[in-house]
Design a protein around this motif. Structure first.
Motif, mmCIF file in Angstrom:
data_model
loop_
_atom_site.group_PDB
_atom_site.id
_atom_site.type_symbol
_atom_site.label_atom_id
_atom_site.label_comp_id
_atom_site.label_asym_id
_atom_site.label_seq_id
_atom_site.Cartn_x
_atom_site.Cartn_y
_atom_site.Cartn_z
ATOM 1 N N VAL A 187 0.789 -1.240 0.097
ATOM 2 C CA VAL A 187 -0.050 -0.126 -0.055
ATOM 3 C C VAL A 187 0.857 1.435 -0.032
ATOM 4 N N GLU A 188 2.103 1.216 0.079
ATOM 5 C CA GLU A 188 2.995 2.449 0.241
ATOM 6 C C GLU A 188 2.768 3.214 -0.844
ATOM 7 N N ALA A 189 3.220 2.758 -2.224
ATOM 8 C CA ALA A 189 3.231 3.453 -3.355
ATOM 9 C C ALA A 189 1.833 4.173 -3.605
ATOM 10 N N PRO A 190 0.746 3.327 -3.618
ATOM 11 C CA PRO A 190 -0.381 3.903 -4.041
ATOM 12 C C PRO A 190 -0.805 5.130 -2.832
ATOM 13 N N CYS A 191 -0.417 5.140 -1.837
ATOM 14 C CA CYS A 191 -0.801 6.189 -0.838
ATOM 15 C C CYS A 191 0.284 7.312 -1.162
ATOM 16 N N ARG A 192 1.401 6.940 -0.923
ATOM 17 C CA ARG A 192 2.501 8.216 -1.137
ATOM 18 C C ARG A 192 2.516 8.754 -2.591
ATOM 19 N N VAL A 193 2.331 7.880 -3.642
ATOM 20 C CA VAL A 193 2.639 8.304 -4.860
ATOM 21 C C VAL A 193 1.451 8.777 -5.644
ATOM 22 N N GLN A 194 0.206 8.057 -5.239
ATOM 23 C CA GLN A 194 -1.166 8.437 -6.001
ATOM 24 C C GLN A 194 -2.081 9.262 -5.232
ATOM 25 N N GLY A 195 -1.696 9.240 -3.472
ATOM 26 C CA GLY A 195 -2.503 9.989 -2.832
ATOM 27 C C GLY A 195 -3.899 9.299 -2.416
ATOM 28 N N ASP A 196 -3.890 7.772 -2.488
ATOM 29 C CA ASP A 196 -5.173 7.102 -2.222
ATOM 30 C C ASP A 196 -4.943 7.228 -0.622
ATOM 31 N N SER A 197 -6.440 7.177 -0.176
ATOM 32 C CA SER A 197 -6.514 7.035 1.289
ATOM 33 C C SER A 197 -6.077 5.654 1.759
ATOM 34 N N ARG A 198 -5.407 5.587 2.930
ATOM 35 C CA ARG A 198 -4.756 4.457 3.596
ATOM 36 C C ARG A 198 -5.858 3.245 3.596
ATOM 37 N N SER A 199 -7.169 3.520 3.828
ATOM 38 C CA SER A 199 -8.162 2.614 4.002
ATOM 39 C C SER A 199 -8.201 2.000 2.653
ATOM 40 N N LYS A 200 -8.506 2.829 1.566
ATOM 41 C CA LYS A 200 -8.789 2.308 0.380
ATOM 42 C C LYS A 200 -7.455 1.549 -0.159
ATOM 43 N N ALA A 201 -6.276 2.306 0.095
ATOM 44 C CA ALA A 201 -5.154 1.163 -0.369
ATOM 45 C C ALA A 201 -4.973 0.057 0.439
ATOM 46 N N ARG A 202 -5.370 -0.280 1.590
ATOM 47 C CA ARG A 202 -5.112 -1.484 2.515
ATOM 48 C C ARG A 202 -6.342 -2.355 1.861
ATOM 49 N N GLU A 203 -7.465 -2.010 1.646
ATOM 50 C CA GLU A 203 -8.554 -2.614 1.001
ATOM 51 C C GLU A 203 -8.305 -3.208 -0.340
ATOM 52 N N ARG A 204 -7.508 -2.606 -1.107
ATOM 53 C CA ARG A 204 -7.193 -3.060 -2.376
ATOM 54 C C ARG A 204 -5.937 -3.919 -2.408
ATOM 55 N N GLY A 205 -5.002 -3.561 -1.405
ATOM 56 C CA GLY A 205 -3.836 -4.216 -1.072
ATOM 57 C C GLY A 205 -4.165 -5.733 -0.501
ATOM 58 N N ARG A 206 -5.231 -5.835 0.374
ATOM 59 C CA ARG A 206 -5.580 -7.208 0.989
ATOM 60 C C ARG A 206 -6.094 -7.950 -0.133
ATOM 61 N N ALA A 207 -6.880 -7.426 -1.363
ATOM 62 C CA ALA A 207 -7.458 -8.142 -2.365
ATOM 63 C C ALA A 207 -6.357 -8.674 -3.216
ATOM 64 N N LEU A 208 -5.185 -7.727 -3.393
ATOM 65 C CA LEU A 208 -4.279 -8.314 -4.237
ATOM 66 C C LEU A 208 -3.510 -9.434 -3.632
ATOM 67 N N LEU A 209 -3.107 -9.326 -2.231
ATOM 68 C CA LEU A 209 -2.308 -10.342 -1.794
ATOM 69 C C LEU A 209 -3.217 -11.784 -1.644
ATOM 70 N N ASP A 210 -4.571 -11.541 -1.599
ATOM 71 C CA ASP A 210 -5.336 -12.797 -1.655
ATOM 72 C C ASP A 210 -5.095 -13.237 -3.085
ATOM 73 N N ARG A 211 -5.234 -12.638 -4.113
ATOM 74 C CA ARG A 211 -5.041 -13.043 -5.546
ATOM 75 C C ARG A 211 -3.603 -13.643 -5.760
ATOM 76 N N VAL A 212 -2.662 -13.138 -5.233
ATOM 77 C CA VAL A 212 -1.429 -14.039 -5.219
ATOM 78 C C VAL A 212 -1.088 -15.053 -4.319
ATOM 79 N N GLY A 213 -2.159 -15.278 -3.564
ATOM 80 C CA GLY A 213 -2.247 -16.515 -2.648
ATOM 81 C C GLY A 213 -1.519 -15.948 -1.307
ATOM 82 N N LEU A 214 -1.335 -15.036 -0.778
ATOM 83 C CA LEU A 214 -0.614 -14.544 0.481
ATOM 84 C C LEU A 214 -1.774 -13.869 1.456
#
Length: 256
Positions: A115-142
Motif C-alpha cells: 500500500v505504500e506507493a498508492p498512498c505516497r505516489v497516488q495519494g490514495d487514502s490508507r483505508s482504500k489502499a489497504r482494502e485493495r492491497g488485501r485483495a491483491l495479496l489474496d489474489r497472489v495466494g498470500l
C-alpha cells in the motif's frame, strides 16, 4: 498492425554504455492485452531494453511509445527533449515492473509494502489502499501473510508480494525482468502460476525469462534477442518448434 491497439511500440531503439553498444536498433510492437515473452542468451540486451521502456535507462536513439505516449521525451520540431524527472515519474505510474530481486522494504509488513506507493505516489487514502492491497495479496495466494515481514517469507513468496505491489498502482503494462531467476527451482512454479493468472486477466505483459514452458503456454508472441538485435519473432509455438534463424536454432538446442 494498426497502431491504435498497440500498448508498446519501439522504433530503432539504440542504447550504449560508454563504447559498448547494447541495443543496436530494436523494433518491437506489443498489442494491448498481449503477453510478449523475450528470450535470449545473457548479455543480449533483453533486460536493458525492458528498462528503456520505462526510462530507467535513457535511450541514445530511436523512440518508445507506451499506449500512444512517447516515453521519456517530448518531440518538438523533429527534436527530442528529455522530460523532467517529475514527468517521467508520472509516466512510470502506469508501468509496473517486477525485478529479479524483490526490493521489498524489510522494515514494513507485507501489506504495508503493497500500500505504500498508492498512498505516497497516488495519494490514495490508507483505508482504500489497504482494502485493495488485501485483495491483491489474496489474489497472489498470500492472504495469510499480510502481517508478516519480508524476512519471514520464502523467495517465491517475496516475489509474489513484489507482483502484488506492482499491481497496486493499477498499471496498464507489466514488465517482468527474469522474475524467477533468483529463486530456488521448487519456488519457480508458484510465481509462474501468478503470472499465468495475470495473463488470463488480459493485462499487457512483457516478460524477459528463461522459462521456455511459460513462453509456450502463455505467450502470444515470442521475441528472440541476441547481440542487441531482435533475431526472430513470432508465435511462440511456431518459433520454438520451427526456428528459422540459425542463431535461434542453436540457442533453443541448448535450452530445450
Amino acid at each position: 498492425m494498426s497502431t491504435d491497439d498497440l500498448m508498446v511500440r519501439a522504433d530503432n531503439v539504440h542504447k550504449s554504455f560508454g563504447h559498448l553498444e547494447v541495443l543496436k536498433g530494436i523494433d518491437l510492437a506489443v498489442r494491448s492485452g498481449e503477453v510478449a515473452v523475450v528470450i535470449g542468451p545473457s548479455g543480449s540486451g533483453k533486460s536493458t531494453f525492458l528498462r528503456c521502456i520505462n526510462h530507467l535507462e535513457k535511450i541514445n536513439a530511436g523512440r518508445i511509445w507506451v499506449d500512444g505516449e512517447l516515453i521519456g521525451y517530448r518531440e518538438r520540431g523533429g527534436k527530442l527533449h528529455e522530460l523532467r524527472e517529475k514527468e517521467v515519474a508520472a509516466q512510470r505510474r502506469s508501468i509496473g515492473m517486477v525485478f529479479q530481486r524483490f526490493n521489498l522494504f524489510p522494515h514494513m509488513t507485507v501489506l504495508d509494502n503493497v500500500v505504500e506507493a498508492p498512498c505516497r505516489v497516488q495519494g490514495d487514502s490508507r483505508s482504500k489502499a489497504r482494502e485493495r492491497g488485501r485483495a491483491l495479496l489474496d489474489r497472489v495466494g498470500l492472504a495469510d501473510k499480510m502481517t508478516s515481514y519480508p524476512g519471514q517469507l520464502s523467495g517465491g513468496q517475496q516475489q509474489r508480494v513484489a507482483i502484488a505491489r506492482a499491481l497496486a498502482m493499477q498499471p496498464k503494462l507489466m514488465l517482468f525482468d527474469e522474475p524467477t531467476s533468483a529463486l530456488d527451482p521448487e519456488l519457480v512454479g508458484e510465481v509462474l502460476d501468478v503470472m499465468k493468472d495475470l495473463a488470463r486477466s488480459g493485462i499487457t505483459m512483457i516478460v524477459v525469462t528463461h522459462e521456455i514452458g511459460f513462453a509456450r503456454e502463455v505467450g502470444d508472441s515470442l521475441i528472440f534477442m541476441d547481440g542487441g538485435v531482435v533475431v526472430e519473432a513470432g508465435d511462440p509455438r511456431e518459433v520454438l518448434a520451427n526456428p528459422k534463424h540459425g542463431r535461434t536454432q542453436s540457442f533453443l538446442a541448448k535450452v530445450l
